[in-house]
Design a protein around this motif. Structure first.
Motif, short mmCIF file in Angstrom:
data_model
loop_
_atom_site.label_atom_id
_atom_site.label_comp_id
_atom_site.label_asym_id
_atom_site.label_seq_id
_atom_site.Cartn_x
_atom_site.Cartn_y
_atom_site.Cartn_z
N ALA A 7 -6.97 -7.08 0.69
CA ALA A 7 -8.19 -6.26 0.68
C ALA A 7 -8.50 -5.84 2.11
N ILE A 8 -8.81 -4.58 2.30
CA ILE A 8 -9.20 -4.07 3.61
C ILE A 8 -10.64 -3.57 3.53
N ILE A 9 -11.45 -3.97 4.51
CA ILE A 9 -12.83 -3.48 4.61
C ILE A 9 -12.89 -2.50 5.77
N SER A 10 -13.32 -1.28 5.50
CA SER A 10 -13.44 -0.25 6.53
C SER A 10 -14.69 0.59 6.23
N THR A 11 -15.19 1.28 7.23
CA THR A 11 -16.42 2.04 7.04
C THR A 11 -16.21 3.28 6.19
N HIS A 12 -15.24 4.13 6.56
CA HIS A 12 -15.04 5.39 5.86
C HIS A 12 -13.64 5.91 6.17
N PRO A 13 -13.15 6.88 5.41
CA PRO A 13 -11.80 7.39 5.64
C PRO A 13 -11.70 8.10 7.00
N ILE A 14 -10.70 7.75 7.78
CA ILE A 14 -10.43 8.46 9.03
C ILE A 14 -8.94 8.77 9.13
N GLN A 15 -8.63 9.78 9.91
CA GLN A 15 -7.26 10.30 9.96
C GLN A 15 -6.27 9.32 10.55
N TYR A 16 -6.74 8.35 11.34
CA TYR A 16 -5.83 7.42 11.98
C TYR A 16 -5.44 6.25 11.07
N ASN A 17 -6.26 5.96 10.06
CA ASN A 17 -5.99 4.81 9.20
C ASN A 17 -5.33 5.18 7.88
N ALA A 18 -5.63 6.36 7.37
CA ALA A 18 -5.10 6.74 6.06
C ALA A 18 -3.57 6.63 5.97
N PRO A 19 -2.81 7.08 6.98
CA PRO A 19 -1.35 6.93 6.89
C PRO A 19 -0.90 5.46 6.83
N LEU A 20 -1.61 4.58 7.56
CA LEU A 20 -1.29 3.15 7.51
C LEU A 20 -1.52 2.60 6.11
N PHE A 21 -2.64 2.98 5.49
CA PHE A 21 -2.95 2.48 4.15
C PHE A 21 -1.89 2.94 3.16
N ARG A 22 -1.39 4.17 3.35
CA ARG A 22 -0.34 4.66 2.45
C ARG A 22 0.95 3.86 2.62
N VAL A 23 1.31 3.55 3.87
CA VAL A 23 2.52 2.76 4.12
C VAL A 23 2.40 1.38 3.47
N LEU A 24 1.26 0.72 3.65
CA LEU A 24 1.05 -0.60 3.07
C LEU A 24 1.10 -0.54 1.54
N ALA A 25 0.49 0.49 0.97
CA ALA A 25 0.44 0.62 -0.49
C ALA A 25 1.82 0.84 -1.09
N GLN A 26 2.71 1.44 -0.31
CA GLN A 26 4.07 1.73 -0.80
C GLN A 26 5.05 0.59 -0.54
N THR A 27 4.58 -0.50 0.07
CA THR A 27 5.45 -1.62 0.41
C THR A 27 5.68 -2.50 -0.81
N PRO A 28 6.94 -2.74 -1.19
CA PRO A 28 7.22 -3.61 -2.34
C PRO A 28 6.65 -5.02 -2.12
N GLY A 29 6.06 -5.57 -3.16
CA GLY A 29 5.52 -6.92 -3.07
C GLY A 29 4.10 -7.00 -2.55
N VAL A 30 3.49 -5.83 -2.26
CA VAL A 30 2.12 -5.79 -1.72
C VAL A 30 1.22 -4.95 -2.62
N ASP A 31 0.08 -5.50 -2.98
CA ASP A 31 -0.98 -4.72 -3.63
C ASP A 31 -2.10 -4.55 -2.62
N LEU A 32 -2.54 -3.31 -2.43
CA LEU A 32 -3.56 -3.00 -1.42
C LEU A 32 -4.76 -2.34 -2.08
N LYS A 33 -5.94 -2.72 -1.60
CA LYS A 33 -7.14 -1.99 -1.98
C LYS A 33 -8.07 -1.93 -0.78
N VAL A 34 -8.57 -0.72 -0.49
CA VAL A 34 -9.48 -0.50 0.64
C VAL A 34 -10.89 -0.38 0.10
N PHE A 35 -11.80 -1.14 0.70
CA PHE A 35 -13.21 -1.11 0.31
C PHE A 35 -13.99 -0.42 1.43
#
Length: 379
Positions: A7-35
């Motif tokens: 689980a990731i806690i962040s304030t709001h969507p920003i251009q510098y974090n969104a690509p990282l979240f996509r990479v993590l979400a596409q990683t086998p063996g990892v479930d990601l959710k951003v709050f």
């Protein structure tokens, strides 16, 4: 073996974090959710320094799972009492994560979540604060005491560079609690052939010749960025050296824009949205960030990804990690303005293409995949 849930806690969507979240979400063996905790910033952000409401024109919510938690603060904004989310902890608990990664502690709900989950599941942290602006005072002593308390609820922190690592160590974290996860941007977007071609076309439209050396600044025009001083020192240099090849292009808006120097060698463009930024960097030959305070300065990453040399000050947090005087960039001296005339002369004499090619290779290792790898290793 079940997937690990982060689980990731962040304030709001920003251009510098969104690509990282996509990479993590596409990683086998990892479930990601951003709050996300600043529910009022789902579609746009009011930016005080730019003096406008900004709607980013690149996708920031695609490719990963997320949830906006209702912010019930009477004055919703990015400050401690501006983010109050009674539903945050229950929402995370219902999702049953194996670890929680917090981006920024200095918001009421974020800090409450850190305290709540500490001792239940691993609490991780990511921020980019430094000691660069710290002064010896009673206030500093008190602040350090408070921060040691804050970070006592962090099991592991991911530091972005050397200045950030020193900050965490100064506030109670141990080396064994730290992992390097470099600050990064979408390198491919800024170094693409399309960006280069569009930048060159825009440069031609602005009337620049191939012989001119364009120094480009893109950002908020307010006191932190120090563009008043930079523009005036450049104007003085250009007045004394009318045959110089240097030109200054300032892109952006802000409270100090009326104070910028006027000179025939200085041009202005208004604020440009994110889709235009790769082109912006490719108009110029060198990118400037003469800030008096900057925890990191992702503009430097963007410039290097575009294959451009940079001008920074020693108050730019990334300088110690990314910039070596004369080899891949130049330093703007805050303490000795007269020495900056020598810097302008050095830029005129340098082989900027060679420096830029060097930067493109250096910044390849500062990627979202590198951040993801560090987080996944800890997970």
């Amino acid at each position: 073996m079940p997937n690990k849930r982060l689980a990731i806690i962040s304030t709001h969507p920003i251009q510098y974090n969104a690509p990282l979240f996509r990479v993590l979400a596409q990683t086998p063996g990892v479930d990601l959710k951003v709050f996300y905790t600043w529910s009022q910033a789902q579609q746009s952000v009011s930016d005080k320094e730019f003096g406008r409401k900004i709607v980013w024109d690149i996708p920031l919510l695609e490719g990963y799972d997320y949830e906006f938690i209702e912010n019930v603060s009477n004055k919703p904004k990015q400050q401690f009492r501006g983010l109050v989310n009674p539903g945050l902890i229950p929402a995370i608990e219902n999702w049953h994560p194996d670890a929680v990664l917090v981006f920024g502690w200095n918001f009421s709900s974020h800090f409450k979540a850190m305290r709540h989950f500490h001792g239940r599941i691993p609490v991780w942290f990511r921020g980019d604060s430094t000691l660069l602006d710290e002064k010896k005072s009673l206030r500093t002593i008190l602040r350090r005491s408070v921060l040691r308390f804050v970070y006592s609820f962090v099991d592991h922190a991911f530091y972005v560079g050397e200045n950030n690592r020193k900050y965490f160590l100064a506030h109670g974290l141990k080396d064994r609690q730290l992992s390097f996860a470099p600050h990064a941007i979408d390198n491919a977007r800024f170094g693409s052939e399309e960006a280069v071609a569009k930048g060159k076309s825009w440069r031609k439209d602005l009337g620049y010749t191939d012989n001119e050396i364009v120094m480009a600044f893109a950002g908020k025009i307010y006191h932190v960025k120090n563009m008043i001083s930079f523009s005036r020192q450049f104007a003085d240099y250009a007045t004394l050296n009318p045959d110089c090849k240097l030109r200054l292009l300032i892109i952006g808006n802000g409270e100090q824009e009326s104070l910028l120097a006027n000179h025939a060698f200085i041009k202005r463009l208004p604020f440009q949205n994110q889709s235009k930024m790769p082109e912006i960097y490719n108009i110029g030959d060198i990118v400037v960030l003469p800030s008096v305070s900057e925890t990191w300065g992702l503009v430097v990453n963007e410039a290097m990804a575009a294959g451009k040399p940079v001008v920074v000050t020693d108050k730019v947090g990334c300088a110690i990690d990314l910039v070596e005087q004369g080899k891949n960039g130049f330093y703007f001296n805050l303490a000795s303005p007269n020495s900056n005339f020598d810097m302008f002369s050095e830029i005129e004499a340098a082989n900027l293409n060679d420096i830029g090619s060097r930067n493109k290779n250096i910044i390849k290792n500062w990627s979202h995949q590198a951040i993801a790898d560090s987080i996944i290793k800890q997970l």
